[in-house]
Design an enzyme around this catalytic site. Structure first.
Site, PDB file in Angstrom:
ATOM      1  N   THR A   1      -0.605  11.463   8.755  1.00  0.00           N
ATOM      2  CA  THR A   1      -1.758  11.645   9.026  1.00  0.00           C
ATOM      3  C   THR A   1      -2.575  12.623   8.126  1.00  0.00           C
ATOM      4  O   THR A   1      -3.899  12.293   7.889  1.00  0.00           O
ATOM      5  CB  THR A   1      -1.814  12.121  10.429  1.00  0.00           C
ATOM      6  OG1 THR A   1      -1.087  11.232  11.399  1.00  0.00           O
ATOM      7  CG2 THR A   1      -3.151  12.460  10.891  1.00  0.00           C
TER       8      THR A   1
ATOM      9  N   ILE B   1       0.823  -1.318  -0.042  1.00  0.00           N
ATOM     10  CA  ILE B   1      -0.132   0.118   0.167  1.00  0.00           C
ATOM     11  C   ILE B   1       0.926   1.071   0.011  1.00  0.00           C
ATOM     12  O   ILE B   1       1.755   1.397   0.796  1.00  0.00           O
ATOM     13  CB  ILE B   1      -0.974  -0.030   1.124  1.00  0.00           C
ATOM     14  CG1 ILE B   1      -2.032  -1.158   1.018  1.00  0.00           C
ATOM     15  CG2 ILE B   1      -1.537   1.295   1.445  1.00  0.00           C
ATOM     16  CD1 ILE B   1      -2.898  -1.346   1.766  1.00  0.00           C
TER      17      ILE B   1
ATOM     18  N   ASN C   1      -4.342   6.695  15.703  1.00  0.00           N
ATOM     19  CA  ASN C   1      -5.522   6.699  16.731  1.00  0.00           C
ATOM     20  C   ASN C   1      -6.220   8.077  17.214  1.00  0.00           C
ATOM     21  O   ASN C   1      -7.325   8.004  17.442  1.00  0.00           O
ATOM     22  CB  ASN C   1      -5.054   5.996  17.986  1.00  0.00           C
ATOM     23  CG  ASN C   1      -5.006   4.295  17.605  1.00  0.00           C
ATOM     24  OD1 ASN C   1      -5.206   3.906  16.596  1.00  0.00           O
ATOM     25  ND2 ASN C   1      -4.734   3.392  18.790  1.00  0.00           N
TER      26      ASN C   1
ATOM     27  N   TYR D   1       0.527   4.949   0.439  1.00  0.00           N
ATOM     28  CA  TYR D   1      -0.171   6.272   0.801  1.00  0.00           C
ATOM     29  C   TYR D   1       0.637   7.380   1.398  1.00  0.00           C
ATOM     30  O   TYR D   1       0.955   8.359   0.691  1.00  0.00           O
ATOM     31  CB  TYR D   1      -1.227   5.882   2.001  1.00  0.00           C
ATOM     32  CG  TYR D   1      -2.356   5.079   1.550  1.00  0.00           C
ATOM     33  CD1 TYR D   1      -2.993   5.073   0.200  1.00  0.00           C
ATOM     34  CD2 TYR D   1      -3.324   4.448   2.267  1.00  0.00           C
ATOM     35  CE1 TYR D   1      -4.144   4.121  -0.182  1.00  0.00           C
ATOM     36  CE2 TYR D   1      -4.289   3.570   2.102  1.00  0.00           C
ATOM     37  CZ  TYR D   1      -4.753   3.470   0.813  1.00  0.00           C
ATOM     38  OH  TYR D   1      -5.677   2.862   0.666  1.00  0.00           O
ATOM     39  N   SER D   2       1.278   6.872   2.472  1.00  0.00           N
ATOM     40  CA  SER D   2       2.232   8.078   3.140  1.00  0.00           C
ATOM     41  C   SER D   2       3.354   8.529   2.554  1.00  0.00           C
ATOM     42  O   SER D   2       4.041   7.700   1.556  1.00  0.00           O
ATOM     43  CB  SER D   2       2.757   7.362   4.510  1.00  0.00           C
ATOM     44  OG  SER D   2       1.753   7.014   5.490  1.00  0.00           O
TER      45      SER D   2
ATOM     46  N   GLU E   1      -9.122  -2.589   6.074  1.00  0.00           N
ATOM     47  CA  GLU E   1      -7.628  -2.924   6.767  1.00  0.00           C
ATOM     48  C   GLU E   1      -7.778  -2.699   8.314  1.00  0.00           C
ATOM     49  O   GLU E   1      -7.093  -3.529   8.985  1.00  0.00           O
ATOM     50  CB  GLU E   1      -6.783  -1.662   6.362  1.00  0.00           C
ATOM     51  CG  GLU E   1      -5.011  -1.954   7.008  1.00  0.00           C
ATOM     52  CD  GLU E   1      -4.318  -1.045   6.420  1.00  0.00           C
ATOM     53  OE1 GLU E   1      -4.502  -0.592   5.428  1.00  0.00           O
ATOM     54  OE2 GLU E   1      -3.460  -0.739   7.359  1.00  0.00           O
TER      55      GLU E   1
ATOM     56  N   SER F   1       5.495  -0.968   3.599  1.00  0.00           N
ATOM     57  CA  SER F   1       5.776  -2.163   4.065  1.00  0.00           C
ATOM     58  C   SER F   1       5.672  -3.407   3.081  1.00  0.00           C
ATOM     59  O   SER F   1       4.286  -3.240   2.389  1.00  0.00           O
ATOM     60  CB  SER F   1       5.118  -2.572   5.494  1.00  0.00           C
ATOM     61  OG  SER F   1       5.243  -1.420   6.252  1.00  0.00           O
TER      62      SER F   1
END
Lengths: 378, 395
Positions: free
Chosen positions: B135, B126, B376, B128-129, B244, B161
């Site tokens: 965030t 994946i 979180n 994304y970051s 996920e 990862s």
């Protein structure tokens, strides 16, 4: 595996929510504060009976609706949401259910129709001073007396003993335990009112050689412990259901408050520190909800629920405590103001937390079961 | 409501448990340990293909997509059991991106990629970051620019990862730099890691686990490498993350670890006499873990059930993620306390207790999912807004 409510369950929920919502308000509850009056709304009691809710789990042949423990637990959850001034748990769970399950034909005929119609009220004496295991009475003892019994000893925190028609009570007899249906007017019985944190009428009972007729014995010495364990499990889960309703309501009341209250020119809900504390309550209440429903579901299905009941009660204790303080804190002074409805919830959250075993006590007990190999994860 | 498993679900669990007892050979277990619980080795790949052949990977997928047509509950039972067995299951591919491709992918993706996922022959990481977008994911800068029939992709991703042994990256790219709101200018692409413009460099983490920085240098992909609609990527990202989140907090391995620690403590003779499990504080720690695992189990299965009903709530998915990720850390602490000094000993020590050294490692890795998969803090924002209707600050 099905987490959805059946139509019947939704009907019970909606009906209970409607009747309790229409008839219980901060104003109606205020009249009982500080023991100004008995915390018992007879008109509400009659409405619940009329709607069939008092007879939810009473068999149809005795005038009930013949539903299961799940529907009954949903009613008690709603009673927790409104902290209704009616002793549903003592009357329906601790007393009527064991009479229906273990009583003689005559006992069922004598009490159950009145349970469903609301014409009689039952209660239960579950604990003794500093002995909170209902299945192991120590201070109350019974001896044989012809076909009946003589009972002496002490019980504590008996809800509505002064209004009840019969009180389920256990006593030690030799190596066993007897369970009887005590007449509160029996000679030799004295009751002393106790002032409880919730303002519910409760009494200390002192029995001095009280005579119990054979017809009022619910379980003889060889079966009494089993009967008391059976009703204690269900009463514990009823406390969890009540806690679920009460903590869910306290949490939502808090969320609404933060969406109205402004400081620094903005709603306080927009502060992350506020939102996050409320979010923690949401997670907590969800964990309590699922563990409570699981215990209810297993008992309803006649499955062993020893571990699941203890786990639910652990969550009920922890969640009640945490939600209570988070709710008060996020309300600021408003939360502790007796003109605002939150404070009554806090006393009930505390009551349900401690009654029939706190989180610590249940953790210790679950720990013993784990050590004995009785609580592996399936 | 009936919170118990059906007889068929119990039977399925039993079948899977014995299936994995067979599949997890000592050699495969050793290889997985060596890979820090990440997988990627030859035996691991072989086992994944075997699961695919045996029809397990898509047990809860609809038949028309190549699955067995059971529900998400059965799918979750499968994932729980594969993870209980200690197999590092590539759930990002199979449980989150895979279902997204099956639902929103174009014909060629459904034809070429989805069957390979179910066969255990395709792995997806994946993307994304980025170095400057964590965030605040919508601020990502990796770009895809249209050039004729192709898209040209340039940029860098962080924390990609598993990418070093994956076939594709599920990549979020900016396709409209001028969008009124940044999240409305993002599209999703399936980018093959075999492209010469793709490279990665390892980042070693506290837990010993490898993750990656990945680089995209003028990678040209055809138009049908895009997933879903142009500038419609945000919806795919958020629904992928909801899926996920459930997999991230699967309670199976924790339940298994709890059982193992109980058995160990029941047998552990203390040099001073008595069994370790007779210590009251040991029992209390175990009871805390037991009560917490039960809640996690119920939270997970309620979501699997909600997925089968099509009623998965955002607040519930976030609540599961927060509760599970923070509970895992607590579990490793509570169980580590019981094991004591041995829970500090690395598995490479001669004679190390495998269970204890697993906790040594997990305690180091556990922090990853309190921020990974959406931190979180953001999850709690979602819970208070979507679950409790609390107005939140604009960002």
């Amino acid at each position: 595996m099905d987490f959805g409510f059946s139509e019947q369950q939704r009907d019970v929920q909606n009906l209970a929510r409607q009747i309790l919502g229409d008839n219980v308000s901060p104003e109606s509850l205020a009249q009982y504060d500080g023991y100004k009056a008995d915390r018992f709304d007879k008109a509400l009691w009659d409405k619940l009976a009329e709607a069939g809710l008092l007879g939810l789990a009473v068999a149809e042949e005795y005038g009930g609706m013949g539903f299961g423990f799940f529907e009954l637990a949903l009613l008690i959850e709603e009673a927790g949401r409104s902290i209704a001034p009616v002793p549903l748990s003592a009357h329906l769970v601790s007393a009527a259910l064991p009479i229906q399950q273990f009583g003689s034909a005559a006992q069922k005929q004598r009490y159950l129709p009145g349970v469903a119609s609301g014409q009689i009220m039952l209660s239960a004496a579950l604990t003794e001073p500093y002995n909170e295991d209902p299945a192991q009475p120590i201070l109350t003892t019974a001896t044989a007396d012809g076909t009946g019994l003589r009972i002496s000893g002490d019980k504590t925190a008996v809800p509505f003993a002064h209004l009840a028609d019969r009180i389920v009570l256990s006593a030690k007899m030799g190596d066993g335990v007897v369970v009887v249906l005590l007449d509160p007017k029996a000679a030799g019985l004295s009751m002393t009112p106790m002032q409880v944190t919730t303002y519910e009428p409760q009494f200390a009972l002192s029995l001095d050689n009280v005579s119990i007729a054979a017809e009022d014995i619910l379980a003889s010495a060889d079966r009494g412990r089993e009967v008391m364990q059976w009703l204690t499990e269900r009463t514990s889960v009823a406390l969890c259901a009540h806690q679920l309703g009460a903590s869910d309501k306290a949490m939502r009341m808090t969320a609404s408050y933060t969406a109205e209250r402004k400081q620094f020119g903005v709603l306080i809900s927009t502060f992350q520190a506020v939102g996050h504390r409320a979010a923690n309550c949401f997670i907590d209440v969800e964990c309590l909800r699922l563990n409570t429903y699981q215990a209810v579901s297993r008992l309803d299905g006649g499955l062993d629920a020893s571990n699941e009941v203890q786990i639910a009660k652990i969550w009920a204790g922890d969640v009640g405590h945490r939600v209570s303080y988070a709710a008060q804190h996020l309300h600021g002074g408003t939360g502790i103001d007796r003109d605002y409805p939150l404070w009554r919830y806090c006393t009930w959250l505390r009551y349900n937390e401690i009654s029939l075993g706190s989180s610590a006590k249940n953790l210790a007990s679950l720990g013993k079961r784990i050590a004995a190999g009785e609580a592996f994860c399936r | 409501m009936k919170v118990e498993f059906t007889a068929a679900q119990d039977a399925l669990r039993k079948e899977l448990r014995s299936y994995f007892e067979q599949l997890m050979t000592p050699e495969l277990s050793a290889e997985c340990d060596e890979a820090m619980g990440e997988g990627g080795g030859p035996l691991w790949r072989e086992a994944l293909r075997q699961m695919g052949k045996d029809g397990w990977i898509g047990v809860g997928w609809p038949k028309e997509l190549g699955g067995r047509g059971m529900s998400p509950i059965e799918q979750f039972i499968f994932v729980e059991e594969v993870m209980r067995a200690g197999y590092p299951f590539p759930f990002l591919t199979t449980e989150s991106v895979g279902p997204q491709l099956a639902e929103f992918g174009n014909e060629s993706q459904k034809r070429d990629i989805v069957p390979k996922i179910l066969a255990g022959e395709c792995l997806i990481a994946i993307g994304y970051s980025e170095p400057g977008a964590g965030t605040d994911l919508a601020s990502l800068k990796t770009s895809a620019v249209k050039d004729g029939d192709e898209w040209v992709i340039n940029g860098q991703k962080m924390w990609t990862s598993l990418a070093h042994f994956c076939d594709y990256v599920w990549l979020a790219c900016r396709t409209d730099p001028d969008a009124a709101k940044p999240h409305k200018g993002i599209s999703m692409f399936m980018v093959p890691t075999s492209d010469p413009g793709w490279s990665c460099s390892p980042v070693v983490t506290l837990g010993g686990v490898r993750t990656n920085a990945t680089f995209y240098d003028n990678i040209r992909v055809p138009a049908d490498a895009m997933v879903g609609e142009l500038n419609g990527g945000w919806k795919l990202i958020t629904s992928q993350l909801n899926r996920e989140r459930l997999s991230l907090v699967n309670f199976g391995p924790t339940a298994e670890m709890f059982n193992n620690v109980v058995r160990w403590a029941q047998q552990m003779e203390m040099p001073a006499g008595g069994k370790l499990i007779d210590e009251p504080w040991v029992q209390i720690n175990l009871a805390k873990v037991r009560a917490g695992v039960e809640a996690l189990k119920l939270v997970c299965y309620k979501q699997a059930w909600a997925m089968s009903e099509g009623t998965l709530e955002m607040a519930d998915a976030s609540a599961a993620k927060v509760y599970g990720s923070e509970f895992f850390i607590e579990v490793y602490r509570l169980l580590g306390e019981i094991i004591g000094q041995a829970s500090l000993i690395n598995r490479k020590t001669e004679g190390a207790n495998a269970m204890a050294s697993r906790i040594e490692r997990l305690y180091r890795t556990a922090s990853i999912i309190t921020f990974g998969g959406g931190t979180n803090e953001i999850q709690r924002d979602i819970i208070s807004a979507a679950g409790l209707w609390m107005p939140r600050a604009t960002r």
